[in-house]
Design a protein around this motif. Structure first.
Motif: not given
Length: 450
Positions: A390, A303, A363, A306, A359, A316, A366
């Protein structure tokens, strides 16, 4: 003319234009000067260029190669090719409806290739190829320099060629090999590799406006690449580009090395990622055993800038080839489940990660689902959807259903093996409730909408 074919014992895929003799001398390129005889409606023949022949009503072209300097070294049990590449009787054709008969005679027992080409010079039918003589392959006649080959009017796929007048029959002598290209392989489109255990290393994809991000895991490394929506490679996101390493937060570096060199985990030195470990620095970060049992990256979400990679833990990344300003290693996302014993397998409690992730529109959150396992003796799963931030370090919390192994149902409060989850632009959460054969829609608060 140049031909392309594989050496005698080779098994790799190749792009084929002609098939010539299988000899030890097929690694060199030998152009063969070509002449064409075009046959018009009146039946009169005249020598023309190859381009003129292709434009004729129906054409027969043949190529003869000059003898090579090297001596032929026959192998026992194989046809002995004579180094004479000449026609005693030039190729001719007789057409009766879809049936086309090609006749010719060679001066020696050399190799011959007969093919049908379209107006662009591409082969649409490989009719015959091999060395004439006692072991001549069908449809060639054995022990004969005078040959007759019949084309049934079909291409290599078995479909009839409609516009035969635009095609050319090409009879070639004395062809040798030239490597052209590999088929069905690309260094950037390798696809999954089968391990030696019970699992297959997955390809995981997530779509975005700019294209499709693809995780490609194998036993010698892992990649996240961006392809456009036509399937063309755009760039590599992971492994981190050398110039972006300084911006990859939380990546361990090899000690005592002057230049920045990321530490790859475990004895197989497979990956920088830590998503397949319950504990950061634990025994199974993402090594061979973890891959074989399907414990590497199983889900991915994108998203904005990310990227979330999920196995037993959250990793990540940023779409710019860094970690996007966050620490690489996030919280654990695995849940415990019991596998039953079978034969020599003792059973027990094991961690399992999600197979689906998405997402929210910003964003920030999750959503995870698809906590399922498909082993030869165990097929089951957990029956809930969880979510986590996230940028946080807190483990995921229950969003819908239940994460207890046997807590499933058909009512509004329960799910049954939810395998997929996604969000729309308004933040509504769509859950694929697999065993209930339905899609449930939830608000961000967890309220069931419909």
């Amino acid at each position: 003319m140049l031909s392309v074919f594989e050496s005698e014992r080779g098994r790799g895929a190749r792009a084929w234009r002609q098939h010539g003799p299988l000899s030890r001398e097929t690694l060199r390129c030998h152009p063969a000067p070509a002449a064409s005889w075009a046959y018009g409606p009146s039946g009169a023949a005249s020598a023309r260029t190859a381009a003129a022949a292709a434009a004729a009503a129906f054409a027969v072209a043949f190529a003869a190669a000059a003898p090579r300097a090297s001596a032929f070294e026959p192998d026992e049990g194989r046809n002995r090719r004579e180094e004479t590449f000449e026609f005693v009787r030039k190729p001719s054709v007789i057409r009766e409806g879809d049936r086309v008969t090609i006749s010719f005679e060679t001066k020696g027992f050399c190799d011959v290739t007969v093919a049908v080409e379209d107006s662009r010079g591409r082969i649409v039918r490989h009719l015959a190829s091999g060395v004439l003589g006692p072991n001549a392959p069908a449809p060639f006649q054995k022990n004969s320099k005078r040959q007759t080959v019949v084309w049934d009017g079909k291409n290599d796929k078995g479909a009839y060629v409609d516009d035969k007048d635009s095609h050319t029959i090409r009879v070639s002598l004395g062809l040798t090999a030239r490597y052209e290209r590999n088929l069905m392989w690309s260094p950037k489109k390798r696809g999954p590799t089968v391990g030696s255990g019970f699992g297959v290393i997955p390809l995981v994809a997530a779509a975005a406006p700019e294209g499709v991000y693809v995780y490609d895991g194998d036993h010698v490394g892992e990649h996240v690449r961006l392809f456009d929506h036509e399937g063309n490679y755009v760039r590599t996101i992971f492994p981190f580009p050398a110039e972006k390493l300084k911006d990859a937060r939380g990546v361990k570096m090899l000690p005592g090395v002057q230049e920045m060199c990321p530490l790859k985990w475990h004895q197989e030195l497979v990956t920088i990622l830590t998503a397949a470990s319950e504990k950061y620095g634990g025994q199974w970060p993402a090594h061979l055993g973890a891959h074989d049992y399907g414990l590497a990256i199983r889900a991915m979400a994108v998203r904005g800038t990310r990227i979330a990679l999920l196995g037993w833990r959250l990793n990540r990344l940023g779409t710019d080839g860094t970690t996007g300003g966050l620490e690489l290693t996030g919280p654990g996302v695995a849940f415990q489940a019991r596998l039953r014993a079978l034969h020599e397998f003792p059973g027990g409690v094991f961690p399992f990660g999600p197979r689906s992730a998405t997402f929210d529109p910003k964003g920030e959150w999750l959503y995870l689902s698809g906590y399922a396992w498909l082993m030869p003796w165990n097929q089951d799963g957990l029956h809930g959807v969880v979510r986590l931030r996230m940028d946080g370090n807190e483990p995921p919390k229950l969003f819908a259903g239940s994460m207890k192994q046997d807590d499933l149902g058909k009512d509004d409060a329960h799910l049954s093996l939810p395998l997929g989850v996604t969000c729309d632009s308004s933040g509504r959460v769509y859950v694929c409730d697999h065993m209930n054969d339905r899609v449930q829609i939830f608000a961000e608060s967890g309220e069931l909408l419909k």
